[in-house]
Design an enzyme around this catalytic site. Structure first.
Site, PDB file in Angstrom:
ATOM      1  N   TYR A 151     -14.528  -2.040   8.573  1.00 35.30           N
ATOM      2  CA  TYR A 151     -13.109  -1.710   8.728  1.00 35.30           C
ATOM      3  C   TYR A 151     -12.634  -2.001  10.167  1.00 35.30           C
ATOM      4  O   TYR A 151     -11.574  -2.597  10.378  1.00 35.30           O
ATOM      5  CB  TYR A 151     -12.943  -0.236   8.372  1.00 35.30           C
ATOM      6  N   GLY A 195      -0.293   4.911  -0.489  1.00 34.46           N
ATOM      7  CA  GLY A 195      -1.177   5.564   0.470  1.00 34.46           C
ATOM      8  C   GLY A 195      -0.451   6.645   1.257  1.00 34.46           C
ATOM      9  O   GLY A 195       0.745   6.879   1.102  1.00 34.46           O
ATOM     10  N   LYS A 249      -9.831  -4.704  11.283  1.00 36.59           N
ATOM     11  CA  LYS A 249      -8.609  -4.308  12.007  1.00 36.59           C
ATOM     12  C   LYS A 249      -8.486  -5.079  13.328  1.00 36.59           C
ATOM     13  O   LYS A 249      -7.407  -5.546  13.676  1.00 36.59           O
ATOM     14  CB  LYS A 249      -8.603  -2.795  12.261  1.00 36.59           C
ATOM     15  N   GLY A 278       0.837  -1.209   0.000  1.00 40.64           N
ATOM     16  CA  GLY A 278       0.000   0.000   0.000  1.00 40.64           C
ATOM     17  C   GLY A 278       0.862   1.245   0.000  1.00 40.64           C
ATOM     18  O   GLY A 278       0.545   2.261   0.616  1.00 40.64           O
ATOM     19  N   ILE A 335      -2.260  -7.716  -3.271  1.00 39.29           N
ATOM     20  CA  ILE A 335      -1.789  -8.575  -2.173  1.00 39.29           C
ATOM     21  C   ILE A 335      -2.593  -9.876  -2.094  1.00 39.29           C
ATOM     22  O   ILE A 335      -2.247 -10.782  -1.346  1.00 39.29           O
ATOM     23  CB  ILE A 335      -1.835  -7.857  -0.802  1.00 39.29           C
TER      24      ILE A 335
END
Ligand code: SER
Length: 340
Positions: free
Chosen positions: A155, A14, A159, A11, A56
């Site tokens: 999300y 980002g 996480k 990533g 990924i």
């Protein structure tokens, strides 16, 4: 075949990726492999030993990386943020969870072939918390790592699970195997608050109102804030987030009493952010037009975090308080960036 030593950043395009590449390049003598699903930003390419465009979720890409590089550390930053994840929950779960699972497996392979635990950095978030409503949020105040872990967003669920998964990989992976515990990964994670960068803008987050408000003001554009004035949540400047990441990764393992740490810096309300922006950009047109659904997501996140463990174990201390963030980082860099 001898593999090339490097760190891997997923990533990399980002916001954290940008900050991390610059910091590693400035402060450390390490080669960086940058992986992103989109072509790697031109501004980053010169700083990378290799840039790889790929997903990924594509095992071939990870096998290719495994065969060519000896990874001294993995910074697994690729993810879909909270607002975007609500619109694409399946993709969010695939990228945020399956992707992390793939990277942990890569870290295990690397640890075994190198004969030492490879360090793995995972950016977690205050989204792992879930306060039932505003009343509970205001009453709870600063949260420690173990409180209110009932996320209400895709999300946040992703996480929280990956914090647990990484901890499992570090402490119990293949616990019934004959050589159980022989070599595991050195998983380390930070629960970031909302991050504010003067050089990049976030995509698809729910704390985006803070950076959006600032960047709009610096460009002379009007901004309609999607949360109420009295909405409080913790924030931090991007340089502090990068500093914390490198501090945690450098800390001796024995000093760490946890695998996942809260870190905090300041926790203004949206109204206080607006007031402070107006001090430097008096003509800024910042209004409030609450989006009920996004508001509810932010309302389930804490007003602030208790980061005592980070301060005690590895000396965490933010460089930027609220005022310092504006005076020494945000305003000067924004003026520079937008030529004002
Ligand atoms: N800043 C993130 C988001 O808004 C939270 O970690 O999604």
């Amino acid at each position: 075949m001898i593999r090339t030593r490097a760190i891997l950043i997923t990533g990399v395009n980002g916001e954290i990726g940008h900050g991390l590449v610059m910091a590693v390049k400035d402060q450390r003598n390490e080669d960086i492999i940058g992986l992103d699903v989109e072509e790697v930003d031109r501004s980053l390419k010169a700083s990378l030993l290799e840039n790889i465009t790929g997903n990924i979720l594509d095992q071939n890409i990870l096998d290719h990386i495994n065969s060519r590089f000896e990874l001294t550390a993995i910074y697994h930053l690729a993810a879909l943020l909270s607002t975007r994840a609500e619109f694409s929950p399946r993709t969010a779960h695939q990228v945020n969870v399956d992707g992390t699972f793939n990277l942990l497996a890569l870290a295990v392979d690397q640890s075994r072939s190198q004969g030492r635990p490879v360090k793995f950095f995972f950016p977690s978030s205050i989204a792992v918390y879930g306060l039932a409503n505003l009343k509970e949020k205001n009453k709870a105040g600063q949260l420690s790592e173990k409180q209110y872990l009932f996320p209400q967003t895709m999300y946040g669920c992703n996480k929280l699970y990956c914090e647990l998964l990484g901890t499992y990989y570090a402490e119990h992976y293949e616990r019934l195997a004959a050589d159980a515990g022989a070599l595991r990964v050195d998983f380390r994670s930070l629960r970031f608050p909302g991050l504010i960068s003067a050089v990049t803008l976030p995509v698809g987050g729910s704390s985006d109102y803070a950076p959006e408000m600032l960047h709009a003001a610096a460009q002379g554009q009007p901004y309609e804030c999607f949360v109420r004035k009295d909405t409080a949540m913790p924030f931090m400047t991007m340089p502090d987030a990068i500093r914390a990441t490198l501090m945690l990764m450098e800390a001796p393992r024995e000093a760490l009493t946890r695998r996942v740490y809260n870190i905090g810096a300041f926790a203004p309300t949206a109204g206080q952010l607006r007031q402070r922006v107006l001090k430097d950009f008096p003509k800024a047109r910042i209004t409030f037009a609450m989006d009920e659904k996004r508001q509810a997501m932010v309302d389930s996140w804490p007003t602030d975090v208790d980061d005592t463990a980070a301060r005690t174990d590895w000396g965490w201390q933010p460089q930027h308080s609220f005022e310092e963030a504006f005076a020494y980082y945000l305003i000067p860099h924004l003026r520079n960036r937008y030529g004002i």
